[in-house]
Structure formats: structure tokens, C-alpha cells
Design an enzyme around this catalytic site. Sequence first.
Site, PDB file in Angstrom:
ATOM      1  N   THR A  18       0.863  -1.193   0.000  1.00 37.14           N
ATOM      2  CA  THR A  18       0.000   0.000   0.000  1.00 37.14           C
ATOM      3  C   THR A  18       0.894   1.236   0.000  1.00 37.14           C
ATOM      4  OG1 THR A  18      -0.100  -0.078   2.413  1.00 37.14           O
ATOM      5  CG2 THR A  18      -1.904  -1.107   1.205  1.00 37.14           C
ATOM      6  N   SER A 262       5.413   9.052  10.220  1.00 37.28           N
ATOM      7  CA  SER A 262       4.344   8.325   9.539  1.00 37.28           C
ATOM      8  C   SER A 262       4.561   8.361   8.032  1.00 37.28           C
ATOM      9  CB  SER A 262       2.985   8.946   9.874  1.00 37.28           C
ATOM     10  OG  SER A 262       2.819  10.176   9.192  1.00 37.28           O
ATOM     11  N   LYS A 263       3.761   7.564   7.332  1.00 43.29           N
ATOM     12  CA  LYS A 263       3.851   7.530   5.868  1.00 43.29           C
ATOM     13  C   LYS A 263       3.601   8.901   5.254  1.00 43.29           C
ATOM     14  CE  LYS A 263       2.693   2.790   4.514  1.00 43.29           C
ATOM     15  NZ  LYS A 263       1.748   1.968   3.747  1.00 43.29           N
ATOM     16  N   ARG A 264       2.849   9.744   5.953  1.00 44.82           N
ATOM     17  CA  ARG A 264       2.499  11.061   5.406  1.00 44.82           C
ATOM     18  C   ARG A 264       3.639  12.059   5.506  1.00 44.82           C
ATOM     19  NH1 ARG A 264      -1.905   9.129   8.000  1.00 44.82           N
ATOM     20  NH2 ARG A 264      -1.323  10.154   9.950  1.00 44.82           N
TER      21      ARG A 264
END
Length: 495
Positions: A18, A262-264
Site C-alpha cells: 500500500t 508516519s507515511k504522510r
Amino acid sequence: MANTPDRPVRVRFCPSPTGNPHVGLVRTALFNWAFARHHGGTMVFRIEDTDAARDSEESYEQLLDSLRWLGLTWDEGPEVGGPHAPYRQSQRMDIYRDVAEKLLKGGYAYHCYCTTEELDARREAARAAGRPSGYDGHCRELTAEQTAAYQAEGRAAIVRFRMPDAPITFRDLVRGELTFTPDNVPDYGIVRANGAPLYTLVNPVDDALMEITHVLRGEDLLSSTPRQIALYKALTELGIAKSIPEFGHLPYVMGEGNKKLSKRDPQSSLNLYRERGFLPEGLLNYLSLLGWSFSADQDVFTIPEMIEKFEIADVNANPARFDLKKAESINADHIRMLDAKAFAAACEPWLQAPHAPWAPEDFDREAWERIAPHAQTRLTVLSDITANVDFLFLAEPVEDEASWQKAMKGDPAALLTTARARLEAADWTSPESLKDAVLKAGEEHGLKLGKAQAPVRVAVTGRTVGLPLFESLEILGKEKTLNRIDAALAKLTAA
């Protein structure tokens, strides 16, 4: 602290496809890989792709490409195969259905008919009464009549795993002994009402069938460990699992503002570091320091050196802060560690389109090979090379107005005129001769070398900082150097 496993090591790295891979994921892969390699064990690469709404084939390919680029090889998994294939969960659904049925028949799981509204109401009541708000076991001991009544209503049932009514204690390889009491670990769902297996089932089942001995993963998954240990015990009693793996939970990686990375967060994207030109060795070196240390007085080391010393028991349980400046510094050290041929090859992508602003036919390989040794000690990331050598391959230097304004102070035209005359008479086979020419030109105008060479550098390269000036002039050549000084003088005259 040495901790020799009492059985052949089998670890797994099992990401979901993902989005783009992030550095926290890479750190987890690295620690598993280093642990396996240190102990002569097996690295299993497994893809957890049961979430059709979020998983993508593009992300799957990126995961494989990223591990290849990093050099984190796997012994079993996609493209490699192995005795426990397939290694994509989307291709193992029959296995999960079969295990779920065995858990139901063995009394380790049961059907739960509670609706979302009922669960929410009971959770709210438990909170109001100051009790734990997890599942209350409502459907644990349904009679045949109750089950039939629910079915008559048309209710769909999920499958819940029955947690033991006793504390669960285990020794975490990073955090030491931990105990979870029953009231904090209630029964949990393992199969959705539509029959789709949940992560809570598929992850431990795959670990059991693939005979994983050590589960090294992020701290965010620590709360799921007692549930999985109970499931492993059930799988062992059913003859599906041979043993229960050991667990080690890796510390959080913190970003800006002391928040979990985080991924963000832009700095978490692995692609960012690839695009900037981090060396895999440099990035892995830095990521290994997020929770582990090579020694008290050494931060820079090779990956083979890391493998030799890596022990999971030496990982620190405290959160680790991601420091981009330190990552860049360590990468710069690894660039300097390359031999000349490897350095030149590593820079190649940034000397060609789309990174290079010059036409392919203007690239002078001989000039590149001569300038490369001078560039190697100046780079932080490989992409820096483009701006450092563009003056060699462009018809005119890059126009940087800030550099021009900074360098062209006082009477730059007079200085450049004198420098040009002295350079024209200099020996162009000797950088020392070119340095002496600019030095003497500066002396004529009451300037030290640093002040005297700044207008020459900007006139020839377009920037106030760059590679060693006089070696650069020698490689660029007399004709181009003098022409660029003439162009700068014309600009000054026209101003």
C-alpha cells in the site's frame, strides 16, 4: 549482549503493498535481515495483500524493487520461491479457511452474532462503569437455541478467537518480560462476516506454517502479541504449528515535533532518498542507528561489519529520532569510501537525462573522469554532482544572480582583467600555475586569494561554491575559461 538462538533462525518481513515504501518499514526489514544473516538463518519475504481495496500491484513491484536496490536479499518469497509457497496472502485463502474451521471445531473459536450497534452500546456502558471496554464475551457460550434464534433473524456471524482466562507472559527480545492480563486482552475477531480472514488470523497462521522462529516488528504491534501467542498455542495443540516464535518489538522512529514518523511525512519516503542519490549502504548504515549502535565511538560502518555485530538484544527500547542531517553526513562518508571506479559509476544517472541539463553529445567523458576525484570529497548525496560539474558541459555557466551579486563587489572588472591577462600567460598543465596567476592578480589589487578567486569562480562556473577552482579551470581548458571571463567583463561593462 550475545544471545545465541537455540534453533535455526527463520525471520520474516511481511509488508502490505500500500503506497510507497517508507524508512520505518526499511528499518524493520534491515533488522530482520541483519539478524538472519548474523545467525546464518533464513529471511522470508511475505506479502500481506488481503486488503483488495488498498493493495496495488504497483506498490508490490515497488517493494520488490526497493529491497533489491537496498541489497536486502531474501531466501524465500516472491520470485525466489521456497518450501512454503505461495508467499502472497491473496493466494493462500484456502489455507486460512481450513485453519479457521479447525479452530471452530476445536473450541478455540466461536461464532459471534453481535451487531455493531450492540457492541457500541455495551462498550459505552462499560466505559461509563469504569470497566474495560473490549468485547464482553456475549456470544462465547451460546446455546443451540440462541444460535438458531440469531440465525433466524438473518444475522451474519464473524468468527472470534477465545482468549484464555489467565495472564499471558512472554519475554520480549527488546523489552524484557511483559505480562498482559485477561481483562486487557478480550476475545477478538479472526474472520469477517463475509468469510474474509483478518490480519489477526492470517499473520500468525503464516508465521506458524512458515516455521518463523523470531518475529521482529514495530512497537505499534506490541499490543497484538498476547493475542497471537494464544493463537499460536492453539495452533500448536491442533498440530498446525510446531512452536511459538520469540518476539522483539522495535522502537518507534520519531519525526519532526517529536511525533511518530508516519507515511504522510515527506522525509519518511524511501523514494525521496533514492531520488536524491543516497547510497543504499549509507542509508542502511543510518537506519541501523535508529535503535541500535555499532559502538560508542563509531557511527560509520559497512553492512558486512553490521552483520557481524548485530544482536537484537542490543536494540534500545526507547524511541529513536530521525535526523536528516546525520543521515546526510553518514551518506557523505559512504560516498568517500567508494573506490574511484565505483564512485564514477554511482554518479552516472545524474549525468544523464532527465537530471542533466546538458545535451548527451555535450557530455565529455574524459573531462568527467578527470574531475570525478575532486568531486567525490564534496558530495553529500549523488545528485549534488549535477550542479558541481555542469560548468564543464554547458555552453555557458548557470546564471545564479545571488552568486553574481555576492562575488562581484568592489572593482570586479579590474580584478578580472588582471586575472585574465595572467591566466592567459600561465601554464595550463599545472593547477598551481593557475592558482599563482589569480593570487598575483589579487595582490595587484590588494586582495587575498579568497577574495580574488571569487569573481573568477562565478565568471567561469556561475556559482560562489563548488569543486577546487584551479583543477576545474585546468580541466575546462584555457579557451573556454578566458571566453567566460570575457563574457563576465562584458556583463559588468554593460551594467
